[in-house]
Design a protein around this motif. Structure first.
Motif, mmCIF file in Angstrom:
data_model
loop_
_atom_site.group_PDB
_atom_site.id
_atom_site.type_symbol
_atom_site.label_atom_id
_atom_site.label_comp_id
_atom_site.label_asym_id
_atom_site.label_seq_id
_atom_site.Cartn_x
_atom_site.Cartn_y
_atom_site.Cartn_z
ATOM 1 N N VAL A 73 0.868 -1.179 0.000
ATOM 2 C CA VAL A 73 0.000 0.000 0.000
ATOM 3 C C VAL A 73 0.902 1.225 0.000
ATOM 4 O O VAL A 73 1.959 1.216 0.632
ATOM 5 N N GLU A 74 0.513 2.261 -0.747
ATOM 6 C CA GLU A 74 1.266 3.513 -0.720
ATOM 7 C C GLU A 74 0.588 4.496 0.223
ATOM 8 O O GLU A 74 -0.626 4.662 0.186
ATOM 9 N N SER A 75 1.387 5.117 1.087
ATOM 10 C CA SER A 75 0.856 6.161 1.959
ATOM 11 C C SER A 75 1.875 7.297 2.026
ATOM 12 O O SER A 75 2.902 7.175 2.672
ATOM 13 N N GLY A 76 1.566 8.384 1.320
ATOM 14 C CA GLY A 76 2.458 9.546 1.352
ATOM 15 C C GLY A 76 3.592 9.438 0.354
ATOM 16 O O GLY A 76 3.640 8.531 -0.471
ATOM 17 N N SER A 77 4.520 10.400 0.449
ATOM 18 C CA SER A 77 5.555 10.515 -0.570
ATOM 19 C C SER A 77 6.696 9.525 -0.342
ATOM 20 O O SER A 77 6.963 9.103 0.783
ATOM 21 N N TYR A 78 7.349 9.151 -1.447
ATOM 22 C CA TYR A 78 8.449 8.188 -1.391
ATOM 23 C C TYR A 78 9.397 8.436 -2.552
ATOM 24 O O TYR A 78 9.075 9.209 -3.455
ATOM 25 N N ASP A 79 10.551 7.789 -2.509
ATOM 26 C CA ASP A 79 11.453 7.804 -3.658
ATOM 27 C C ASP A 79 12.033 6.406 -3.818
ATOM 28 O O ASP A 79 11.643 5.478 -3.110
ATOM 29 N N LEU A 80 12.952 6.229 -4.786
ATOM 30 C CA LEU A 80 13.572 4.907 -4.987
ATOM 31 C C LEU A 80 14.989 4.889 -4.416
ATOM 32 O O LEU A 80 15.882 4.232 -4.947
ATOM 33 N N GLY A 81 15.169 5.622 -3.316
ATOM 34 C CA GLY A 81 16.493 5.704 -2.690
ATOM 35 C C GLY A 81 17.048 4.336 -2.331
ATOM 36 O O GLY A 81 18.257 4.090 -2.455
ATOM 37 N N ALA A 82 16.181 3.423 -1.907
ATOM 38 C CA ALA A 82 16.655 2.096 -1.514
ATOM 39 C C ALA A 82 17.226 1.358 -2.719
ATOM 40 O O ALA A 82 18.299 0.747 -2.654
ATOM 41 N N PHE A 102 4.217 1.098 -8.975
ATOM 42 C CA PHE A 102 3.986 2.333 -8.236
ATOM 43 C C PHE A 102 2.977 3.200 -8.973
ATOM 44 O O PHE A 102 2.824 3.065 -10.190
#
Lengths: 91, 509
Positions: free
Chosen positions: B108-117, B146
């Protein structure tokens, strides 16, 4: 007795990571008080662990227990979606 | 070269057969090249082979980032291409970043993210094995995982930059919907827009044909247009040998025997070494016999000779050769002769050409015969066949091989048949065999229509073929007028010869 095991991946000292951690603590204190263990992993320091957990996005929250494993991606700012992602709501 | 310097971009040889010729040296070093193609176009194989050739030929370790299939699936798939990925991993020549979907875990997506990992994992893995190359397959799969396409696009750009900073040369693959529509889904070409290769798998005639085209390469030089390629079961991608117009070097002045002393005399003393001879004629006129004698003669004189037989089985050829006093089995055992019999329909012309080139490079013959072009032409389109003939001519010319090709011409009008018209200019010598009617009787006739760089016998001579081979007889000179009046066929031959000589004269200007 802690029956919820959570692992949160953050990227170093990023603001998104700090936001995610604050949001998560708030949610857990409200819904899982005294029943959870939270481990925070900095993927800059432990990339091998991120590899093992196949993490792409940061922040990523993984529910390790109880089974089945679940994931929530993002800074966890939408509480309703976090609860849904962790399987803590009916709908 | 001047282009490369002016843009300051070096090329990294991919090591993939033929690709570096088209790419004029290789892929832009330290940059990302997008390989876009429809499903099944071979893009995953190309990306992986970029790593395989790197570690095999240059000892350069590579990282494979898989978004679609898991590392386990890829190890299994590549084992069938003869690529021992597991062994390379153990030797730190290959490493996976497995970014395939964890299907059993709902996300589930909740809020902002990036592909830093992801980026951190790739950087760590590149540093761990000292990677010089990376393959990312396939970008479309990330977009399925995504919802924020704008974020994913920006993050893929960041990944590209990170790889560039590490000095890694990267191939990223992306899907596309139509063979000739927009470059890729999700507009990913904008992320790595400097370098784009398009793979196609389009219908041509009744067959699918794979082609590769370099659309742009950071402003560096590369060849334009679509180049056919094949995915070989044991070797991966190979570009079909490309004909090169510049390959016009003159054949040597040394003569070699054709396998028939009378024919040698007609040609002014034999074929020139390194020349291309075309034998055209109707069925049953002795073309296969001529090809057999040509390679047999080579083998007897210690020249390694290779015969590609698409008309008859090797057993049949050996039996017939025995009648001419040639022991094919003994010559094959001695390593001077090889006969490769194949079914023309077994594979596409592109695949035939790749197989022929591979066989030539393995056996390294001084003589090559192909019997016949016509068997290969069946079921092909004119364009595919033309590419095949020109490609084959380039292969033998480059290697200074004396070559004899046969072509069936039932009309008896060699110069007007489609094949001859296309390939006449690339041949040094044309021999025409045909049936003619003389005094109420069918006779075989032979004439040398063209012999570049030499005087030759211009008569039409009687030809007999029996169990012991070809026999050239007396000139049918006096008869040609009568035959032309009665039948018109031999008359055509005379007209053709005049036309051919004119063409020759103009070529020599």
């Amino acid at each position: 007795m802690s029956d919820y095991r959570l692992r949160l991946y953050v990227n170093g000292q990023s603001r998104a990571g700090e936001r995610a951690l604050a949001n998560l603590k708030q949610i857990c204190d409200a819904h899982l008080a005294g029943r959870y263990v939270l481990e925070v992993v900095d993927l800059v320091a432990a990339p091998e662990q991120a590899e093992a957990d196949a993490v792409l996005a940061t922040p990523t929250l993984i529910l390790l227990a109880p089974e089945p494993r679940r994931r929530v991606v993002g800074d966890l700012s939408d509480q309703r979606l976090v609860l849904q992602g962790l399987g803590l709501t009916a709908g | 070269m001047s282009d490369m310097r002016s843009s300051g971009i070096e090329k990294l040889p991919s090591g993939i057969q033929g690709l570096d010729v088209i790419a004029d040296g290789g892929f832009p070093r330290g940059r990302t090249t997008l390989v876009a193609g429809s499903a099944g176009s071979g893009k995953t194989t190309l990306a992986a082979q970029f790593l395989v050739e790197g570690l095999r030929r240059y000892g350069e370790p590579g990282v494979f980032v898989c978004f679609q299939e898991s590392a386990d699936d890829i190890r299994r798939n590549f084992a069938s291409l003869g690529w021992p990925v597991g062994e390379w991993e153990a030797a730190s020549l290959w490493a996976f970043v497995d970014a395939s979907p964890t299907l059993d875990e709902p996300v589930v997506e909740s809020g902002s993210y990036d592909l830093g990992a992801l980026i951190a994992r790739v950087e760590t893995t590149v540093r761990r094995i000292g990677a010089k190359r990376a393959a990312v397959d396939s970008l479309g799969a990330v977009f399925h995982r995504f919802s924020r396409y704008d974020v994913i696009r920006a993050e893929l750009a960041r990944l590209t930059l990170a790889l560039g900073r590490l000095g890694v040369t990267t191939v990223m693959t992306a899907g596309r919907d139509d063979e000739y529509g927009r470059i890729s889904r999700h507009g990913v070409e904008e992320i790595v827009s400097d370098n784009i290769i398009v793979l196609r798998n389009a219908l041509e005639g009744e067959r699918r044909r794979r082609t590769l085209e370099v659309l742009k390469f950071s402003g560096t030089s590369h060849r334009k247009g679509e180049y056919p390629f094949s995915v070989m079961p044991d070797a991966g991608i190979a570009i079909v040998p490309v004909s090169d117009i510049q390959l016009r070097q003159h054949a040597s002045t040394t003569r070699v025997g054709s396998g028939n002393s009378s024919l040698d005399a007609m040609c002014g003393g034999g074929f020139f070494r390194g020349s291309i001879v075309l034998v055209s004629g109707a069925t049953g006129c002795g073309k296969t016999v001529m090809a057999t004698e040509f390679v047999g003669c080579g083998a007897e004189h210690g020249e390694r000779s290779l015969l590609f037989a698409f008309e008859e089985s090797s057993e049949q050829l050996a039996r017939n050769a025995a009648g001419h006093g040639l022991d094919f089995d003994a010559e094959q055992r001695s390593g001077r002769l090889r006969v490769i019999a194949a079914c023309p329909e077994a594979r596409s012309l592109d695949d035939h050409l790749i197989a022929i080139e591979a066989a030539i490079d393995e056996f390294r013959p001084r003589r090559v015969a192909v019997d016949s072009f016509s068997a290969l032409e069946r079921g092909s389109t004119a364009k595919l066949f033309r590419d095949f003939v020109l490609g084959l001519a380039a292969i033998v010319r480059e290697r200074h091989i004396t070559a004899l090709f046969t072509v069936t011409d039932e009309q008896g009008t060699g110069a007007t048949c489609a094949i001859s018209a296309q390939i006449a200019s690339m041949t040094d010598c044309i021999i025409v065999l045909r049936h003619i009617e003389t005094l109420g009787q069918m006779t075989r006739a032979i004439t040398v229509l063209k012999m570049r760089g030499s005087a030759h016998d211009k008569t039409i001579r009687e030809l007999t073929v029996d169990g012991s081979g070809l026999h050239v007889g007396a000139a049918l000179h006096g008869l040609s007028g009568i035959v032309a009046a009665a039948d018109g066929r031999a008359g055509n031959a005379v007209v053709e010869r005049a036309a051919s000589e004119e063409a020759q004269a103009s070529l020599q200007d």
